[in-house]
Design a protein around this motif. Structure first.
Motif, PDB file in Angstrom:
ATOM      1  N   ILE A 189      62.278 -37.320  -1.936  1.00  0.00           N
ATOM      2  CA  ILE A 189      62.325 -36.325  -1.174  1.00  0.00           C
ATOM      3  C   ILE A 189      63.495 -36.422  -0.467  1.00  0.00           C
ATOM      4  O   ILE A 189      63.990 -35.459   0.764  1.00  0.00           O
ATOM      5  N   GLY A 190      64.665 -37.252  -0.484  1.00  0.00           N
ATOM      6  CA  GLY A 190      65.800 -37.219   0.077  1.00  0.00           C
ATOM      7  C   GLY A 190      66.315 -38.203   1.279  1.00  0.00           C
ATOM      8  O   GLY A 190      67.541 -38.087   1.484  1.00  0.00           O
ATOM      9  N   PHE A 191      65.234 -38.853   1.454  1.00  0.00           N
ATOM     10  CA  PHE A 191      65.595 -39.753   2.911  1.00  0.00           C
ATOM     11  C   PHE A 191      66.360 -40.954   2.377  1.00  0.00           C
ATOM     12  O   PHE A 191      67.238 -41.560   3.126  1.00  0.00           O
ATOM     13  N   ASN A 192      66.269 -41.723   1.075  1.00  0.00           N
ATOM     14  CA  ASN A 192      66.983 -42.608   0.597  1.00  0.00           C
ATOM     15  C   ASN A 192      68.741 -42.047   0.608  1.00  0.00           C
ATOM     16  O   ASN A 192      69.404 -42.737   0.839  1.00  0.00           O
ATOM     17  N   ALA A 235      70.807 -43.759  10.953  1.00  0.00           N
ATOM     18  CA  ALA A 235      71.157 -42.391  11.345  1.00  0.00           C
ATOM     19  C   ALA A 235      71.117 -41.251  10.086  1.00  0.00           C
ATOM     20  O   ALA A 235      70.626 -40.276  10.441  1.00  0.00           O
ATOM     21  N   GLY A 236      71.396 -41.630   9.241  1.00  0.00           N
ATOM     22  CA  GLY A 236      71.526 -40.802   8.045  1.00  0.00           C
ATOM     23  C   GLY A 236      70.189 -40.452   7.525  1.00  0.00           C
ATOM     24  O   GLY A 236      69.993 -39.349   7.169  1.00  0.00           O
ATOM     25  N   GLY A 237      69.457 -41.492   7.448  1.00  0.00           N
ATOM     26  CA  GLY A 237      68.101 -41.268   7.027  1.00  0.00           C
ATOM     27  C   GLY A 237      67.098 -40.299   7.976  1.00  0.00           C
ATOM     28  O   GLY A 237      66.575 -39.313   7.669  1.00  0.00           O
ATOM     29  N   LEU A 238      67.195 -40.595   9.398  1.00  0.00           N
ATOM     30  CA  LEU A 238      66.725 -39.805  10.237  1.00  0.00           C
ATOM     31  C   LEU A 238      67.422 -38.175  10.328  1.00  0.00           C
ATOM     32  O   LEU A 238      66.517 -37.094  10.457  1.00  0.00           O
ATOM     33  N   ALA A 239      68.467 -38.126   9.877  1.00  0.00           N
ATOM     34  CA  ALA A 239      68.891 -36.850   9.963  1.00  0.00           C
ATOM     35  C   ALA A 239      68.783 -36.006   9.031  1.00  0.00           C
ATOM     36  O   ALA A 239      68.449 -34.731   8.894  1.00  0.00           O
ATOM     37  N   VAL A 288      59.052 -40.752  11.552  1.00  0.00           N
ATOM     38  CA  VAL A 288      60.112 -41.773  12.138  1.00  0.00           C
ATOM     39  C   VAL A 288      59.903 -43.097  11.394  1.00  0.00           C
ATOM     40  O   VAL A 288      61.053 -43.861  11.218  1.00  0.00           O
ATOM     41  N   VAL A 289      59.005 -43.580  11.571  1.00  0.00           N
ATOM     42  CA  VAL A 289      58.499 -45.000  11.283  1.00  0.00           C
ATOM     43  C   VAL A 289      58.796 -45.198   9.673  1.00  0.00           C
ATOM     44  O   VAL A 289      59.369 -46.203   9.457  1.00  0.00           O
ATOM     45  N   GLY A 290      58.307 -44.281   8.694  1.00  0.00           N
ATOM     46  CA  GLY A 290      58.636 -44.317   7.405  1.00  0.00           C
ATOM     47  C   GLY A 290      60.064 -44.177   7.249  1.00  0.00           C
ATOM     48  O   GLY A 290      60.615 -45.011   6.248  1.00  0.00           O
ATOM     49  N   VAL A 291      60.883 -43.386   7.680  1.00  0.00           N
ATOM     50  CA  VAL A 291      62.228 -43.325   7.693  1.00  0.00           C
ATOM     51  C   VAL A 291      63.045 -44.571   8.177  1.00  0.00           C
ATOM     52  O   VAL A 291      63.930 -44.887   7.478  1.00  0.00           O
ATOM     53  N   ALA A 292      62.620 -45.173   9.037  1.00  0.00           N
ATOM     54  CA  ALA A 292      63.101 -46.478   9.658  1.00  0.00           C
ATOM     55  C   ALA A 292      62.846 -47.597   8.667  1.00  0.00           C
ATOM     56  O   ALA A 292      64.056 -48.484   8.477  1.00  0.00           O
ATOM     57  N   LEU A 293      61.685 -47.493   7.838  1.00  0.00           N
ATOM     58  CA  LEU A 293      61.480 -48.659   6.955  1.00  0.00           C
ATOM     59  C   LEU A 293      62.479 -48.424   5.855  1.00  0.00           C
ATOM     60  O   LEU A 293      62.913 -49.474   5.229  1.00  0.00           O
ATOM     61  N   THR A 294      62.650 -47.228   5.428  1.00  0.00           N
ATOM     62  CA  THR A 294      63.461 -47.043   4.149  1.00  0.00           C
ATOM     63  C   THR A 294      65.008 -47.260   4.655  1.00  0.00           C
ATOM     64  O   THR A 294      65.775 -47.898   3.889  1.00  0.00           O
ATOM     65  N   ALA A 295      65.354 -46.885   6.131  1.00  0.00           N
ATOM     66  CA  ALA A 295      66.627 -47.335   6.361  1.00  0.00           C
ATOM     67  C   ALA A 295      66.980 -49.087   6.272  1.00  0.00           C
ATOM     68  O   ALA A 295      68.133 -49.284   6.074  1.00  0.00           O
ATOM     69  N   VAL A 296      65.888 -49.455   6.869  1.00  0.00           N
ATOM     70  CA  VAL A 296      66.250 -51.104   6.929  1.00  0.00           C
ATOM     71  C   VAL A 296      66.505 -51.475   5.453  1.00  0.00           C
ATOM     72  O   VAL A 296      67.494 -52.366   5.124  1.00  0.00           O
ATOM     73  N   ALA A 297      65.653 -50.957   4.501  1.00  0.00           N
ATOM     74  CA  ALA A 297      65.735 -51.619   3.016  1.00  0.00           C
ATOM     75  C   ALA A 297      67.262 -50.876   2.600  1.00  0.00           C
ATOM     76  O   ALA A 297      67.730 -52.104   1.994  1.00  0.00           O
ATOM     77  N   THR A 298      67.580 -49.788   2.832  1.00  0.00           N
ATOM     78  CA  THR A 298      68.790 -49.389   2.249  1.00  0.00           C
ATOM     79  C   THR A 298      69.863 -50.233   2.777  1.00  0.00           C
ATOM     80  O   THR A 298      70.828 -50.100   2.297  1.00  0.00           O
ATOM     81  N   ALA A 299      69.896 -50.151   4.304  1.00  0.00           N
ATOM     82  CA  ALA A 299      71.062 -50.984   4.990  1.00  0.00           C
ATOM     83  C   ALA A 299      71.309 -52.324   4.292  1.00  0.00           C
ATOM     84  O   ALA A 299      72.361 -52.838   4.085  1.00  0.00           O
TER      85      ALA A 299
END
Length: 350
Positions: A112-115, A142-146, A258-269
């Protein structure tokens, strides 16, 4: 005390102000998956140009054995293995959150695009602020949350329905993927090469200083999920049922988002956009645990197992050439995705 809940044996630990309830099969599945992940971790620590037997790997982890063995196992290979375990767990948790919220097995951050949004944030950060680890992490978040905010607003029609959010997310993901390609084309050659390699999802550049921030972020976000209590399971029953039980559905959905996107962002970073782990881990864990819905703990352990096994396979399948772990997960995840999509057809023909 123990009991039976809808055909599943459960154990309930009661305390004066709280109680903990868990299924016996779920605990056994988590233990088995954890043992399998530990096995692949030992293989990852012991295989390579400098082969180390499993017994010596365990000795090195305990601070014993030859100095050269400890150098290879602890200093060179252990950060990569730990990062695979942490990132896999983060992706498994993220997938479990989104699939429960959307009540759809396709409700995964990489679908769904968050990655893709997190990748866009990293590319922008690379162009504007360089390639530092913390700058990259901030850009991914920031990109994942946006991306999540845009998808949420476009899908909102007196509430958010899971299928509509998935369709909107796929469309936004396609737009962001085109934007990412434009960034790479317009960037200078060195930055474009770094972005292209990073965009495959890789653990090749992981060092010890990268592990503590990811571990701390994962512990914090997992604690947030625990603090939110059983709301996720209630939301998975539907908004009307959750509201009848006292859940403020939109507020709870936003918090989980927010928590789900933050988990994705941590992995992506940490490793770049690693696909399909968040999609497959919750479903495979559910099949093994035989739970009524997606469970967080089995999903996290399954995610850790999938990414650790994929990273080991990427290193050893075509040695000495090493494949980025994201390439392996896309290959394995594509096969799982095809199986998932053809499931209704198999049931119709049977």
């Amino acid at each position: 005390m123990s009991g039976v809940d809808f055909g599943h044996r459960v154990v309930i630990l009661r305390r004066p102000r709280a109680s903990v309830r868990f299924g016996v099969r779920t605990v056994l599945v988590c233990a088995a998956l954890g043992l399998a992940a530990a096995t692949f971790a030992v293989l990852g620590l012991g295989t390579g140009e400098f082969e180390v037997p499993p017994g010596e790997v365990i000795q090195a982890l305990a601070g014993q054995g030859a100095g050269a063995t400890r150098l290879v196992v602890v200093e060179w290979r252990l950060p990569r293995v730990l990062m695979a375990l942490l990132i896999g767990a983060a992706l498994g948790l993220s997938g479990a959150v989104f699939q429960s919220l959307l009540r759809n097995p396709l409700g995964s951050p990489d679908v769904i695009g968050f990655n893709t949004g997190a990748y866009t944030g990293v590319l922008v950060t690379m162009v504007l602020a360089g390639r530092g680890y913390y700058e990259t992490a901030a850009g991914a978040l920031a990109g994942g949350l946006a991306a999540a905010l845009v998808v949420y607003l476009l899908a909102y029609r007196r509430g958010v329905q899971g299928f509509r959010l998935i369709i909107v997310g796929i469309a936004i993901s396609a737009v962001l993927a085109s934007l990412n390609q434009w960034f790479v084309i317009k960037a200078d050659l060195r930055l474009a090469a770094a972005a292209a390699i990073w965009g495959q999802g890789s653990l090749n550049t992981v060092k010890w200083e990268h592990v503590p921030p990811v571990a701390a972020a994962l512990v914090l976000l997992a604690g947030c999920l625990l603090a939110l209590g059983p709301r996720l399971s209630l939301l998975a029953m539907g908004d009307e049922s959750a509201a009848a039980l006292g859940v403020r559905t939109e507020r709870a959905r936003l918090l989980y988002l927010v928590v789900g996107v933050a988990l994705t962002a941590v992995a992506t970073a940490a490793a770049g956009p690693v696909s399909f782990v968040a999609l497959a881990a919750p479903q495979l864990a559910r099949l093994l645990a035989r739970t009524a819905g997606v469970s967080l703990a089995p999903s996290a352990v399954m995610g850790a197992l999938l990414l650790t096994a994929s990273d080991w396979l990427g290193q050893r399948a075509f040695a000495p050439t090493q494949l980025p772990v994201g390439v392996v997960t896309v290959l394995l995840g594509g096969l799982y995705f095809a199986w998932l999509l053809t499931g209704p057809m198999r049931k119709a023909s049977s």
